[in-house]
Scaffold this motif. Structure first.
Motif, PDB file in Angstrom:
ATOM      1  N   LYS A 124      71.778  35.736  52.186  1.00 15.29           N
ATOM      2  CA  LYS A 124      71.701  34.034  51.820  1.00 15.29           C
ATOM      3  C   LYS A 124      71.894  34.526  50.240  1.00 15.29           C
ATOM      4  O   LYS A 124      72.372  34.202  49.389  1.00 15.29           O
ATOM      5  N   TYR A 148      74.604  26.213  58.133  1.00 15.39           N
ATOM      6  CA  TYR A 148      73.662  26.400  57.100  1.00 15.39           C
ATOM      7  C   TYR A 148      73.290  25.884  55.366  1.00 15.39           C
ATOM      8  O   TYR A 148      73.845  26.127  55.161  1.00 15.39           O
ATOM      9  N   TYR A 151      74.797  26.560  51.835  1.00 12.77           N
ATOM     10  CA  TYR A 151      75.530  26.565  51.323  1.00 12.77           C
ATOM     11  C   TYR A 151      76.063  24.964  50.601  1.00 12.77           C
ATOM     12  O   TYR A 151      76.654  25.234  49.922  1.00 12.77           O
ATOM     13  N   ASN A 194      80.721  29.884  59.228  1.00 14.06           N
ATOM     14  CA  ASN A 194      80.488  31.198  59.814  1.00 14.06           C
ATOM     15  C   ASN A 194      80.264  30.764  62.008  1.00 14.06           C
ATOM     16  O   ASN A 194      80.170  29.533  62.269  1.00 14.06           O
ATOM     17  N   MET A 198      75.769  28.843  63.667  1.00 19.11           N
ATOM     18  CA  MET A 198      73.943  28.362  63.269  1.00 19.11           C
ATOM     19  C   MET A 198      74.098  27.148  63.163  1.00 19.11           C
ATOM     20  O   MET A 198      75.185  26.815  61.755  1.00 19.11           O
ATOM     21  N   PRO A 228      76.391  36.524  59.982  1.00 22.95           N
ATOM     22  CA  PRO A 228      75.111  37.148  60.449  1.00 22.95           C
ATOM     23  C   PRO A 228      74.785  37.380  61.412  1.00 22.95           C
ATOM     24  O   PRO A 228      73.780  38.062  61.898  1.00 22.95           O
ATOM     25  N   TYR A 229      75.468  36.912  62.913  1.00 26.58           N
ATOM     26  CA  TYR A 229      75.390  36.794  64.115  1.00 26.58           C
ATOM     27  C   TYR A 229      76.177  37.123  65.193  1.00 26.58           C
ATOM     28  O   TYR A 229      75.162  37.150  66.640  1.00 26.58           O
ATOM     29  N   SER A 257      69.390  41.264  58.282  1.00 27.13           N
ATOM     30  CA  SER A 257      68.267  40.607  59.289  1.00 27.13           C
ATOM     31  C   SER A 257      67.738  39.898  60.417  1.00 27.13           C
ATOM     32  O   SER A 257      67.323  40.413  61.272  1.00 27.13           O
TER      33      SER A 257
HETATM   34  C1  LIG Z   1      74.534  31.470  58.729  1.00 29.42           C
HETATM   35  C2  LIG Z   1      73.058  32.377  58.178  1.00 29.42           C
HETATM   36  N1  LIG Z   1      73.916  32.640  57.411  1.00 29.42           N
HETATM   37  C3  LIG Z   1      72.954  33.213  56.539  1.00 29.42           C
HETATM   38  C4  LIG Z   1      71.345  33.126  56.838  1.00 29.42           C
HETATM   39  C5  LIG Z   1      70.776  33.996  55.968  1.00 29.42           C
HETATM   40  O1  LIG Z   1      70.191  35.327  56.334  1.00 29.42           O
HETATM   41  P1  LIG Z   1      70.033  36.680  55.236  1.00 29.42           P
HETATM   42  O2  LIG Z   1      68.699  37.303  55.908  1.00 29.42           O
HETATM   43  O3  LIG Z   1      70.276  37.806  55.290  1.00 29.42           O
HETATM   44  O4  LIG Z   1      69.938  36.177  54.269  1.00 29.42           O
HETATM   45  C6  LIG Z   1      70.926  32.736  58.201  1.00 29.42           C
HETATM   46  C7  LIG Z   1      69.654  32.582  57.782  1.00 29.42           C
HETATM   47  O5  LIG Z   1      68.795  32.007  58.456  1.00 29.42           O
HETATM   48  C8  LIG Z   1      72.060  32.061  58.811  1.00 29.42           C
HETATM   49  O6  LIG Z   1      71.271  31.139  59.985  1.00 29.42           O
END
Ligand SMILES: Cc1ncc(COP(=O)(O)O)c(C=O)c1O
Length: 408
Positions: A124, A148, A151, A194, A198, A228-229, A257
């Motif tokens: 983030k 997300y 952005y 992404n 998500m 991140p997923y 995370s």
């Molecule tokens: C698509 C996406 N990117 C980034 C993040 C943030 O991740 P981080 O905890 O590494 O800041 C999230 C968290 O929900 C997310 O869903």
């Protein structure tokens, strides 16, 4: 107005009437509200104070712990007297080496630990750093809808002009390059992507990633891939940097995370060409003074986890996902069973105006919170998103409550 009070011994104390200074926030915050979940969690807190015991199936914050070895390293390193100073702005070499080895092992991507890796306090913060590093007021940026929300807000804060590109189920939630091109690409500097996506849970393919790189090269756009997923309910983690030539036009954000159950630790990374890392570093070094060393060393340990760790976490998510399918079926929602990531994305039945209406109804009647898809952009309006970061028992209770309200 100042007033004076005289004490018994004759001392005169001046006091100032309390009147909070009126302040105007900066114009860069215009149109930026409080983050949806921050506001919603306050509302849920109020309901809980009133005795409602809300089951929160909204937010994607892993409830499972990191591996015990990770905690051990944090503990042992924190006990040492020499681990508490400011740290190198570019992160500990131990963490950078661990990130390079992790990218090689899981994504088959070669990175130079000295120059192509920048540890971050979560993906983030990286999103904000990237926007502040590259965007001038009026520069254009392509943002996924749904996507997300950060952005959008980070680009807005940087003063950029947002161009949303729509993702649809009929196009497998992949960008439609022809449609994006028809909107005009003059002045477009960055594009956020992404995958696993998500909120839709869509996995990438190497073909689509190759098309992305070709598109970015043709139009001189820097791709910012947020990844991140890739370890959650997915056996084949894929990096956009695996595509030949991608490093010329791509930087990638990643995070521990979700993959290592370490959301509260705030550990992420930016990887890409050395020039890009140095550019972002210019901004970041003015924002923070490095990460606590024991956290970095524990993160390095986490990145050495074998497949078994991820398999165990995923076996729990799989059981929860089956329960969430049950819950969504009860709500007559329609969903794809092959989603990756820690959510299930589902289309609501037509009887509801939008996902907000269904989310509100379930919260009001059953004290269960599910996320309305509209918070991820207008293309998510007919959807809801249910998190897998809650125990099987909690999801079961949510189903029981919803069932009672459906039959009553
Ligand atoms: C698509 C996406 N990117 C980034 C993040 C943030 O991740 P981080 O905890 O590494 O800041 C999230 C968290 O929900 C997310 O869903």
């Amino acid at each position: 107005m100042n007033t004076a009070n005289t004490l018994k011994d004759g001392t005169v104390i001046q006091s100032v009437d309390s009147a909070l200074l009126a302040m105007n926030t900066s114009s860069r915050l215009e149109g930026i509200g409080e983050y949806y979940f921050s506001e919603k969690l306050r509302e849920i807190d109020e309901l809980n104070k009133a005795g409602k015991k809300v089951i929160n199936l909204g937010i994607g914050s892993p409830d499972l712990p990191p591996h015990p070895e990770v905690i051990r390293v944090l503990h042992e390193e924190a006990l040492k007297p020499n681990t508490h100073a400011y740290q190198n702005y570019k992160g500990s070499p131990v963490l950078r080496n661990a990130i390079a080895a992790w990218y090689q092992k899981w994504y088959a991507v070669n990175l130079d630990p000295a120059s192509e890796i920048l540890p971050l306090m979560g993906s983030k913060e990286g999103i904000m750093h990237i926007c502040m590093t590259y965007l001038n007021p009026g520069d254009k940026i392509l943002i996924p809808n749904p996507g997300y929300p950060t952005y959008r807000s980070a680009a807005k804060i940087a003063g950029a002009e947002l161009i949303e590109y729509k993702l649809t189920k009929t196009n497998n939630w992949f960008p439609d390059f022809e449609e994006i091109g028809r909107g005009g690409l003059d002045g477009v500097k960055l594009m956020f992507v992404n995958y696993p996506h998500m909120p839709t849970g869509q996995l990438p393919t190497e073909e689509m990633f190759t098309a992305l790189v070709t598109f970015a090269k043709a139009h001189g756009i820097l791709l910012v891939h947020d990844n991140p997923y890739s370890f959650i309910l997915n056996d084949q983690p894929l990096s956009l940097l695996k595509i030949p030539g991608a490093k010329d036009v791509t930087i990638e954000l990643n995070s521990l995370s979700k993959s290592h159950n370490m959301a509260g630790w705030r550990i992420g990374m930016l990887v890409g060409a050395a020039e890009r890392i140095n550019e972002v570093l210019r901004f970041k070094t003015n924002m923070d003074s490095g990460m606590f060393l024991p956290v970095q060393l524990a993160a390095a340990k986490a990145l050495q986890m074998e497949k078994q760790f991820h398999d165990e976490v995923n076996s729990i998510y799989k059981i929860r996902r089956r329960k969430v399918f049950e819950l969504l079926t009860l709500l007559k929602c329609d969903f794809d069973q092959q989603q990756a990531g820690m959510f299930v994305w589902a289309m609501i039945p037509k009887i509801y105006k939008d996902g907000f209406a269904l989310s509100d109804k379930v919260l009001r009647e059953s004290n269960v919170f599910i996320t309305p898809g509209g918070i991820f952009g207008s293309a998510g309006n007919e959807y809801v998103r249910v998190s897998l970061c809650s125990t099987e028992d909690n999801i079961h209770q949510a189903i029981t409550r919803i069932k009672q309200n459906i039959t009553n």
